[in-house]
Design a protein around this motif. Structure first.
Motif, PDB file in Angstrom:
ATOM      1  N   ASP A   1       0.889  -0.866  -0.102  1.00  0.00           N
ATOM      2  CA  ASP A   1       0.018  -0.259  -0.194  1.00  0.00           C
ATOM      3  C   ASP A   1       0.627   1.252  -0.430  1.00  0.00           C
ATOM      4  OD1 ASP A   1      -3.046  -0.823   0.061  1.00  0.00           O
ATOM      5  OD2 ASP A   1      -2.762  -1.169   1.900  1.00  0.00           O
ATOM      6  N   LEU A   2       1.677   1.166   0.797  1.00  0.00           N
ATOM      7  CA  LEU A   2       3.115   2.534   0.759  1.00  0.00           C
ATOM      8  C   LEU A   2       3.380   2.350  -0.653  1.00  0.00           C
ATOM      9  CD1 LEU A   2       4.593   2.241   4.624  1.00  0.00           C
ATOM     10  CD2 LEU A   2       2.781   3.224   3.684  1.00  0.00           C
ATOM     11  N   LEU A   3       3.760   1.807  -1.494  1.00  0.00           N
ATOM     12  CA  LEU A   3       4.206   1.465  -2.943  1.00  0.00           C
ATOM     13  C   LEU A   3       3.224   2.062  -3.686  1.00  0.00           C
ATOM     14  CD1 LEU A   3       7.061  -1.081  -2.469  1.00  0.00           C
ATOM     15  CD2 LEU A   3       7.279   1.290  -2.635  1.00  0.00           C
ATOM     16  N   ARG A   4       2.038   1.537  -3.224  1.00  0.00           N
ATOM     17  CA  ARG A   4       0.960   2.660  -3.831  1.00  0.00           C
ATOM     18  C   ARG A   4       0.776   4.090  -4.468  1.00  0.00           C
ATOM     19  NH1 ARG A   4      -5.140  -0.137  -4.250  1.00  0.00           N
ATOM     20  NH2 ARG A   4      -4.877  -0.031  -1.778  1.00  0.00           N
ATOM     21  N   ALA A   5       1.023   4.319  -2.852  1.00  0.00           N
ATOM     22  CA  ALA A   5       1.131   5.702  -2.394  1.00  0.00           C
ATOM     23  C   ALA A   5       2.335   6.664  -3.206  1.00  0.00           C
ATOM     24  CB  ALA A   5       1.753   6.002  -1.093  1.00  0.00           C
ATOM     25  N   ARG A   6       3.066   5.840  -3.967  1.00  0.00           N
ATOM     26  CA  ARG A   6       4.413   5.939  -3.987  1.00  0.00           C
ATOM     27  C   ARG A   6       3.794   6.770  -5.529  1.00  0.00           C
ATOM     28  NH1 ARG A   6       9.665   7.488  -3.620  1.00  0.00           N
ATOM     29  NH2 ARG A   6      11.184   7.140  -6.222  1.00  0.00           N
ATOM     30  N   ALA A   7       3.429   5.401  -6.499  1.00  0.00           N
ATOM     31  CA  ALA A   7       2.807   5.084  -7.365  1.00  0.00           C
ATOM     32  C   ALA A   7       2.171   6.696  -7.536  1.00  0.00           C
ATOM     33  CB  ALA A   7       2.021   4.116  -7.944  1.00  0.00           C
ATOM     34  N   GLN A   8       1.095   6.838  -7.114  1.00  0.00           N
ATOM     35  CA  GLN A   8      -0.153   7.466  -6.601  1.00  0.00           C
ATOM     36  C   GLN A   8       0.563   9.236  -7.226  1.00  0.00           C
ATOM     37  OE1 GLN A   8      -2.616   6.750  -3.710  1.00  0.00           O
ATOM     38  NE2 GLN A   8      -3.958   5.017  -4.428  1.00  0.00           N
ATOM     39  N   HIS A   9       1.558   9.460  -5.882  1.00  0.00           N
ATOM     40  CA  HIS A   9       2.114  10.657  -5.678  1.00  0.00           C
ATOM     41  C   HIS A   9       2.843  11.034  -7.836  1.00  0.00           C
ATOM     42  CE1 HIS A   9       3.162  10.509  -1.246  1.00  0.00           C
ATOM     43  NE2 HIS A   9       1.578  10.462  -1.323  1.00  0.00           N
ATOM     44  N   MET A  10       4.027   9.851  -7.940  1.00  0.00           N
ATOM     45  CA  MET A  10       4.289   9.994  -9.284  1.00  0.00           C
ATOM     46  C   MET A  10       2.628  10.878 -10.205  1.00  0.00           C
ATOM     47  SD  MET A  10       6.447   6.691  -9.815  1.00  0.00           S
ATOM     48  CE  MET A  10       8.381   6.574  -8.613  1.00  0.00           C
ATOM     49  N   TYR A  11       2.130   9.926 -10.280  1.00  0.00           N
ATOM     50  CA  TYR A  11       0.609  10.302 -11.051  1.00  0.00           C
ATOM     51  C   TYR A  11      -0.050  11.703 -11.034  1.00  0.00           C
ATOM     52  CZ  TYR A  11      -3.612   9.731 -13.606  1.00  0.00           C
ATOM     53  OH  TYR A  11      -5.148  10.051 -14.393  1.00  0.00           O
ATOM     54  N   MET A  12       0.671  12.140  -9.584  1.00  0.00           N
ATOM     55  CA  MET A  12      -0.571  13.308  -9.253  1.00  0.00           C
ATOM     56  C   MET A  12       0.828  14.126  -9.579  1.00  0.00           C
ATOM     57  SD  MET A  12      -2.805  14.003  -7.622  1.00  0.00           S
ATOM     58  CE  MET A  12      -2.303  15.628  -7.251  1.00  0.00           C
ATOM     59  N   ASN A  13       2.044  14.206  -9.478  1.00  0.00           N
ATOM     60  CA  ASN A  13       2.893  15.263  -9.928  1.00  0.00           C
ATOM     61  C   ASN A  13       2.495  15.580 -11.475  1.00  0.00           C
ATOM     62  OD1 ASN A  13       4.292  15.645  -7.446  1.00  0.00           O
ATOM     63  ND2 ASN A  13       5.762  14.235  -7.213  1.00  0.00           N
ATOM     64  N   SER A  14       2.548  13.677 -12.562  1.00  0.00           N
ATOM     65  CA  SER A  14       3.087  14.545 -14.004  1.00  0.00           C
ATOM     66  C   SER A  14       1.158  15.034 -14.366  1.00  0.00           C
ATOM     67  CB  SER A  14       2.919  13.366 -14.328  1.00  0.00           C
ATOM     68  OG  SER A  14       2.846  13.243 -15.814  1.00  0.00           O
ATOM     69  N   MET A  15       0.202  14.472 -13.659  1.00  0.00           N
ATOM     70  CA  MET A  15      -0.248  15.467 -13.547  1.00  0.00           C
ATOM     71  C   MET A  15      -0.540  17.121 -13.791  1.00  0.00           C
ATOM     72  SD  MET A  15      -4.682  14.652 -12.400  1.00  0.00           S
ATOM     73  CE  MET A  15      -4.463  14.668 -10.238  1.00  0.00           C
TER      74      MET A  15
END
Length: 549
Positions: free
Chosen positions: A274-288
């Motif tokens: 779950d913590l690494l999923r948060a990292r993937a979501q952060h990457m998506y957010m930054n790209s967005m």
């Protein structure tokens, strides 16, 4: 507030030996107290909810609103009470330029209160259940508006939830120690806001929530966002591990939108936790964020109206920002921060000793992050903050400003009545017995002969404060704080006390001199924060080996 919903189901586990502390593995299990399992499909919308809420703020900061469209957009916005819980956080003091930080709590609501949300998230048999706040993050906009920090808390982190009253029903829920996502069902977003304030000591100005249907609308409005993986990934069911988002892509970068974006944001197994999923979501957010800033929405009327329509229709907000103008002004403040000064982080946590499927805050590392937020310290280590406080003038301001404090001289030490309370209990640590008595005896030895301990049960406050009831006792309170080494910005007027009261918090568990709280240096985040800034284009996700192809 009118949007509501039901609880999120459990997470499927990963093979034995996988862990949630950064290695390949979730902490698995149910994900909440009680309750059964539910298919994995609804969890993806949580990820989109998280992204879309922040996106809504950004859109309203980049889009002008035509006057003819204004009333319609205003009618789209749903509102609710800012705080519905018992909370003792106070607004930060202005810095030398008169500026204050801005804190916004973003909540992804697990709602199935409408046919559309049921269709998107399943759970028809639990449609009437109260919602969970499965995605929660705090956006902290620095007082000088030159940097921003975002802190996510994993949904299964056990914390103290205060007493809350649901503003819609009038139902009152007693204080409880439970995982943080349950706070939304105990008085709405206002209870989640109060929970954050008590956990962090940070005053939260506003909240915003979004549901399943809003997520899909926002995902369609934004278009493609570029993401990246280091190995081929296929998030699919494996023997003994059901579920999976269906994400399948080759190593490298790819622009995802629609269902592909949903798959990226709901992926958990292929990252390993779950913590690494948060990292993937952060990457998506930054790209967005970068994508939005690059889009020329001002000259594309159709796109502009589509973004504004989606944003206002998707959001429920705290009532003080419940208009297009307020949201627009809020977005404009956020828009001033360049991507390289926006830092995405996750609160450091460790496995809950009471339940391995849950987490608790990671002691000193978590407190360091909260201290940086309270002191308005930049997370990124950039900018000219010679006093380490993100521009705050702590030395001379105090609770009412240095000049005003000097006009309220203290009485002689021996004439100042002082009550000392033990509030050393925290979400992760029990109370330290005898603390009120120890500090009271220390004050008596210093000449405050009227100091005495409060013998009632230990309270819970993250940070030590000195409270006083009215302006006449302000000087007395500051004198007491000074004698103990407690900083002036921790002296607060409060209607909850009848005299000068020292509340010994979880940050002062030993000794009779308040620990040195010299402002944390900018950029001094603990390693477990997993910080990313929005300008970074290089990070890619590593794929947990069973999900490579």
């Amino acid at each position: 507030m009118t949007r509501s919903g039901v609880q999120e189901g459990s997470r499927p586990g990963l093979p034995d030996g996988n862990r949630s502390d950064g290695g390949p593995a979730p902490h698995g299990g149910d994900g909440r107290a009680g309750g059964g399992r539910r298919p994995d499909g609804g969890r993806g919308r949580r990820a989109l909810r998280w992204s879309a809420t922040t996106l809504s703020v950004l859109i309203l900061g980049t889009a002008g609103v035509g006057r003819l469209y204004y009333d319609h957009l205003n009618d789209n916005i749903e509102k609710g009470e800012r705080s519905s819980g018992d909370s003792k956080a106070y607004r930060a003091e202005p810095n030398a330029a008169g500026q204050t930080p801005l804190n916004i709590l973003l909540i992804g609501s697990d709602s199935r209160a409408s046919d559309e949300n049921v269709a998107l998230g399943g759970g028809r048999d639990t449609r009437g259940n109260p919602p969970l706040g499965d995605v929660q993050m705090l956006i902290h906009l620095a007082a000088d508006r030159e940097s921003a920090a975002v802190v996510s808390i994993p949904r299964d982190t056990r914390v103290d939830i205060p007493e809350c009253t649901d503003p819609r029903t009038g139902d009152t829920y007693p204080a409880v120690n439970d995982i943080i996502n349950t706070s939304l069902a105990r008085g709405g977003p206002g209870c989640t806001l109060a929970t954050w304030q008590n956990l962090t000591g940070v005053y939260v100005d506003h909240w915003m929530t979004i549901d399943f249907a809003g997520v899909v609308s926002m995902a369609d409005a934004i278009g493609g966002v570029e993401v990246c993986v280091n190995q081929n990934v296929w998030d699919r069911p494996l023997p003994g591990v059901p579920g999976g988002s269906g994400l399948k892509m080759r190593a490298g970068s790819e622009k995802v939108e629609g269902e592909r974006a949903l798959q990226w944001l709901r992926t958990r197994h292929a990252w390993g936790s779950d913590l690494l999923r948060a990292r993937a979501q952060h990457m998506y957010m930054n790209s967005m964020i970068r994508t939005l800033r690059d889009q020329n929405v001002f000259t594309d009327t159709g796109r502009l109206m589509g973004l504004a329509e989606a944003a206002t229709s998707s959001l429920t907000v705290s009532e003080e920002i419940g208009s297009v103008k307020e949201l627009y002004d809020l977005g404009m403040q956020l828009r001033t921060v360049p991507p390289d000064r926006i830092t995405m982080t996750t609160l450091p946590t460790v496995e809950d000793p009471q339940n391995r499927n849950h987490l608790v805050t990671a002691g000193a590392d978590a407190e360091r992050m909260w201290t940086m937020l309270r002191d308005d310290v930049a997370f990124d280590g950039k900018g000219d903050k010679s006093d380490g406080t993100g521009g705050s003038d702590k030395a001379g301001k105090g609770d009412e400003g240095g000049a005003k404090a000097s006009a309220d001289p203290a009485a002689p030490d021996g004439e100042i009545g002082v009550l000392v309370r033990n509030a050393t209990r925290s979400a992760t640590l029990g109370p330290v017995s005898g603390r009120a008595g120890a500090i009271a005896r220390s004050l008596v030895a210093k000449g405050f002969t009227r100091a005495a301990p409060d013998t009632s049960r230990a309270l819970a406050e993250e940070r030590t404060v000195v409270r006083y009831p009215d302006a006449a006792s302000r000087g007395d309170a500051r004198r007491v704080a000074e004698s103990l080494g407690i900083p002036a910005d921790s002296v607060r007027q409060s209607a909850d006390v009848s005299g000068v009261t020292v509340v010994v918090g979880a940050d002062w568990r030993e000794g009779t001199a308040y620990p040195d709280r010299s402002p944390s240096g900018a950029g001094g985040l603990p390693e477990g924060a997993d910080a990313l800034d929005a300008a970074e284009t290089d990070p890619c996700m590593d794929v947990y080996e069973p999900y490579r192809w």
